[in-house]
Write an enzyme that holds these catalytic residues in place. Sequence first.
Site, PDB file in Angstrom:
ATOM      1  N   GLY A   1       0.766  -1.248   0.000  1.00 14.67           N
ATOM      2  CA  GLY A   1       0.000   0.000   0.000  1.00 14.67           C
ATOM      3  C   GLY A   1       0.791   1.289   0.000  1.00 14.67           C
ATOM      4  O   GLY A   1       0.295   2.315  -0.453  1.00 14.67           O
TER       5      GLY A   1
ATOM      6  N   GLU B   1       3.773   4.115   6.135  1.00 19.22           N
ATOM      7  CA  GLU B   1       2.559   3.293   5.980  1.00 19.22           C
ATOM      8  C   GLU B   1       1.523   4.056   5.175  1.00 19.22           C
ATOM      9  O   GLU B   1       1.465   5.282   5.231  1.00 19.22           O
ATOM     10  CB  GLU B   1       1.965   2.981   7.370  1.00 19.22           C
ATOM     11  CG  GLU B   1       2.281   1.596   7.895  1.00 19.22           C
ATOM     12  CD  GLU B   1       1.491   0.477   7.186  1.00 19.22           C
ATOM     13  OE1 GLU B   1       1.116   0.635   6.008  1.00 19.22           O
ATOM     14  OE2 GLU B   1       1.262  -0.555   7.827  1.00 19.22           O
ATOM     15  N   ASP B   2       0.705   3.317   4.451  1.00 19.51           N
ATOM     16  CA  ASP B   2      -0.424   3.951   3.772  1.00 19.51           C
ATOM     17  C   ASP B   2      -1.524   4.277   4.778  1.00 19.51           C
ATOM     18  O   ASP B   2      -2.093   5.357   4.780  1.00 19.51           O
ATOM     19  CB  ASP B   2      -0.966   3.059   2.648  1.00 19.51           C
ATOM     20  CG  ASP B   2      -1.249   1.628   3.096  1.00 19.51           C
ATOM     21  OD1 ASP B   2      -0.902   1.257   4.243  1.00 19.51           O
ATOM     22  OD2 ASP B   2      -1.826   0.857   2.300  1.00 19.51           O
TER      23      ASP B   2
ATOM     24  N   ASP C   1      -5.012   1.134  10.725  1.00 18.07           N
ATOM     25  CA  ASP C   1      -6.426   0.882  10.982  1.00 18.07           C
ATOM     26  C   ASP C   1      -6.549   0.362  12.419  1.00 18.07           C
ATOM     27  O   ASP C   1      -6.632   1.144  13.370  1.00 18.07           O
ATOM     28  CB  ASP C   1      -6.900  -0.130   9.924  1.00 18.07           C
ATOM     29  CG  ASP C   1      -8.364  -0.490  10.034  1.00 18.07           C
ATOM     30  OD1 ASP C   1      -9.053   0.057  10.900  1.00 18.07           O
ATOM     31  OD2 ASP C   1      -8.830  -1.328   9.245  1.00 18.07           O
TER      32      ASP C   1
ATOM     33  N   LYS D   1      -7.080   5.673  11.171  1.00 21.77           N
ATOM     34  CA  LYS D   1      -8.481   5.595  11.620  1.00 21.77           C
ATOM     35  C   LYS D   1      -8.445   5.529  13.149  1.00 21.77           C
ATOM     36  O   LYS D   1      -8.383   4.431  13.714  1.00 21.77           O
ATOM     37  CB  LYS D   1      -9.150   4.331  11.070  1.00 21.77           C
ATOM     38  CG  LYS D   1      -9.276   4.259   9.546  1.00 21.77           C
ATOM     39  CD  LYS D   1      -9.966   2.957   9.127  1.00 21.77           C
ATOM     40  CE  LYS D   1      -9.922   2.722   7.647  1.00 21.77           C
ATOM     41  NZ  LYS D   1     -10.337   1.348   7.251  1.00 21.77           N
TER      42      LYS D   1
ATOM     43  N   PHE E   1     -13.932   2.129   4.849  1.00 24.01           N
ATOM     44  CA  PHE E   1     -12.974   1.459   3.985  1.00 24.01           C
ATOM     45  C   PHE E   1     -12.638   2.385   2.818  1.00 24.01           C
ATOM     46  O   PHE E   1     -13.529   2.934   2.180  1.00 24.01           O
ATOM     47  CB  PHE E   1     -13.534   0.128   3.484  1.00 24.01           C
ATOM     48  CG  PHE E   1     -12.507  -0.655   2.725  1.00 24.01           C
ATOM     49  CD1 PHE E   1     -11.505  -1.347   3.409  1.00 24.01           C
ATOM     50  CD2 PHE E   1     -12.514  -0.680   1.344  1.00 24.01           C
ATOM     51  CE1 PHE E   1     -10.520  -2.038   2.710  1.00 24.01           C
ATOM     52  CE2 PHE E   1     -11.535  -1.377   0.645  1.00 24.01           C
ATOM     53  CZ  PHE E   1     -10.546  -2.061   1.327  1.00 24.01           C
ATOM     54  N   VAL E   2     -11.358   2.577   2.559  1.00 24.47           N
ATOM     55  CA  VAL E   2     -10.926   3.508   1.513  1.00 24.47           C
ATOM     56  C   VAL E   2     -10.014   2.833   0.494  1.00 24.47           C
ATOM     57  O   VAL E   2      -9.342   1.839   0.802  1.00 24.47           O
ATOM     58  CB  VAL E   2     -10.204   4.739   2.129  1.00 24.47           C
ATOM     59  CG1 VAL E   2     -11.167   5.596   2.920  1.00 24.47           C
ATOM     60  CG2 VAL E   2      -9.020   4.319   3.004  1.00 24.47           C
TER      61      VAL E   2
ATOM     62  N   ASP F   1      -5.865  -0.521  -1.782  1.00 22.82           N
ATOM     63  CA  ASP F   1      -6.628  -1.387  -2.677  1.00 22.82           C
ATOM     64  C   ASP F   1      -7.884  -1.965  -2.052  1.00 22.82           C
ATOM     65  O   ASP F   1      -8.006  -2.045  -0.821  1.00 22.82           O
ATOM     66  CB  ASP F   1      -5.764  -2.580  -3.097  1.00 22.82           C
ATOM     67  CG  ASP F   1      -5.558  -3.563  -1.935  1.00 22.82           C
ATOM     68  OD1 ASP F   1      -5.074  -3.130  -0.873  1.00 22.82           O
ATOM     69  OD2 ASP F   1      -5.923  -4.748  -2.072  1.00 22.82           O
TER      70      ASP F   1
ATOM     71  N   ARG G   1      -5.540   0.787  -6.639  1.00 22.30           N
ATOM     72  CA  ARG G   1      -4.296   1.414  -6.157  1.00 22.30           C
ATOM     73  C   ARG G   1      -3.871   2.572  -7.049  1.00 22.30           C
ATOM     74  O   ARG G   1      -3.187   3.483  -6.611  1.00 22.30           O
ATOM     75  CB  ARG G   1      -3.163   0.381  -6.122  1.00 22.30           C
ATOM     76  CG  ARG G   1      -3.367  -0.747  -5.127  1.00 22.30           C
ATOM     77  CD  ARG G   1      -2.077  -1.545  -4.982  1.00 22.30           C
ATOM     78  NE  ARG G   1      -2.253  -2.834  -4.339  1.00 22.30           N
ATOM     79  CZ  ARG G   1      -2.247  -3.047  -3.029  1.00 22.30           C
ATOM     80  NH1 ARG G   1      -2.107  -2.031  -2.200  1.00 22.30           N
ATOM     81  NH2 ARG G   1      -2.380  -4.264  -2.549  1.00 22.30           N
TER      82      ARG G   1
HETATM   83  P1  IMP Z   1      -4.025  -2.665  10.601  1.00 29.80           P
HETATM   84  O1  IMP Z   1      -3.075  -3.805  10.852  1.00 29.80           O
HETATM   85  O2  IMP Z   1      -5.440  -3.027  10.993  1.00 29.80           O
HETATM   86  O3  IMP Z   1      -3.589  -1.358  11.212  1.00 29.80           O
HETATM   87  O4  IMP Z   1      -4.138  -2.469   9.047  1.00 29.80           O
HETATM   88  C1  IMP Z   1      -3.069  -2.075   8.346  1.00 29.80           C
HETATM   89  C2  IMP Z   1      -3.122  -2.479   6.891  1.00 29.80           C
HETATM   90  O5  IMP Z   1      -4.420  -2.899   6.473  1.00 29.80           O
HETATM   91  C3  IMP Z   1      -2.795  -1.286   6.040  1.00 29.80           C
HETATM   92  O6  IMP Z   1      -1.403  -1.172   5.825  1.00 29.80           O
HETATM   93  C4  IMP Z   1      -3.551  -1.567   4.767  1.00 29.80           C
HETATM   94  O7  IMP Z   1      -2.772  -2.356   3.901  1.00 29.80           O
HETATM   95  C5  IMP Z   1      -4.749  -2.349   5.203  1.00 29.80           C
HETATM   96  N1  IMP Z   1      -5.940  -1.467   5.353  1.00 29.80           N
HETATM   97  C6  IMP Z   1      -6.471  -0.992   6.503  1.00 29.80           C
HETATM   98  N2  IMP Z   1      -7.553  -0.223   6.283  1.00 29.80           N
HETATM   99  C7  IMP Z   1      -7.706  -0.195   4.931  1.00 29.80           C
HETATM  100  C8  IMP Z   1      -8.643   0.474   4.060  1.00 29.80           C
HETATM  101  O8  IMP Z   1      -9.571   1.215   4.464  1.00 29.80           O
HETATM  102  N3  IMP Z   1      -8.452   0.272   2.719  1.00 29.80           N
HETATM  103  C9  IMP Z   1      -7.460  -0.519   2.215  1.00 29.80           C
HETATM  104  N4  IMP Z   1      -6.562  -1.150   2.996  1.00 29.80           N
HETATM  105  C10 IMP Z   1      -6.680  -0.985   4.336  1.00 29.80           C
HETATM  106 MG    MG Z   2      -0.453  -1.801   4.163  1.00 31.45          MG
END
Ligand code: IMP
Ligand code: MG
Length: 186
Positions: free
Chosen positions: A54, A108-109, A112, A140, A161-162, A168, A174
Amino acid sequence: MHPTKEKPDIKIHDLEFELMISEKEIQDRTNEIGHALTQKFKDSVPVLLGILNGSFIFMADLMRACDMPCEVSFIKLSSYSGTTSTGIVKSIIGLQTDLDGRDVIIIEDIIDSGETMHQFLPQLLDMNPSSVTIVSLLVKPTAMKHDIRVDHVGFEIPEKFVVGYGLDYNEQGRNLKDIYQLKKGS
Ligand code: IMP
Ligand code: MG
């Protein structure tokens, strides 16, 4: 965040998305973060460590907004399947750079739940970097399940969700220049 309607909604696979953050807003914020990193790291040569897939587009723009000597490296971590986190960081692939004694800037992109960072940070600290800075284009805050200190946040967004600008939905979207959110009822 005021979603504007200058761009039509889009469809990816089975879902409909609407504009959330424009290309211009992303560029402006990326430049601001680049300037902040330039000030902070002007006396060292940091390693920008991108989390694939991402972060690759954000990395390319952010690195060009940094005006100090710096290096780039990428690793692959994955915890997502479809539109929800699986909670398990599945794979860590291919770190080629020795991070011992380096200033590491994680790129990081999106953060979440924070699960990816929560599982990855101890592994990174094992590599003995002299400092770790976390940069995430999107956060978030209400979805965060771990207390992750994000040093530079592009935009705080609600629990939607984005896609776009590297993010993606099942590998598509992407290449969109703007960031889109899932439409209500989609
Ligand atoms: P986390 O481990 O829950 O913090 O999620 C991190 C990873 O989940 C990010 O680096 C993204 O690759 C993916 N992700 C989380 N939220 C989204 C979203 O809204 N759209 C797309 N990918 C997401
Ligand atoms: Mg990611």
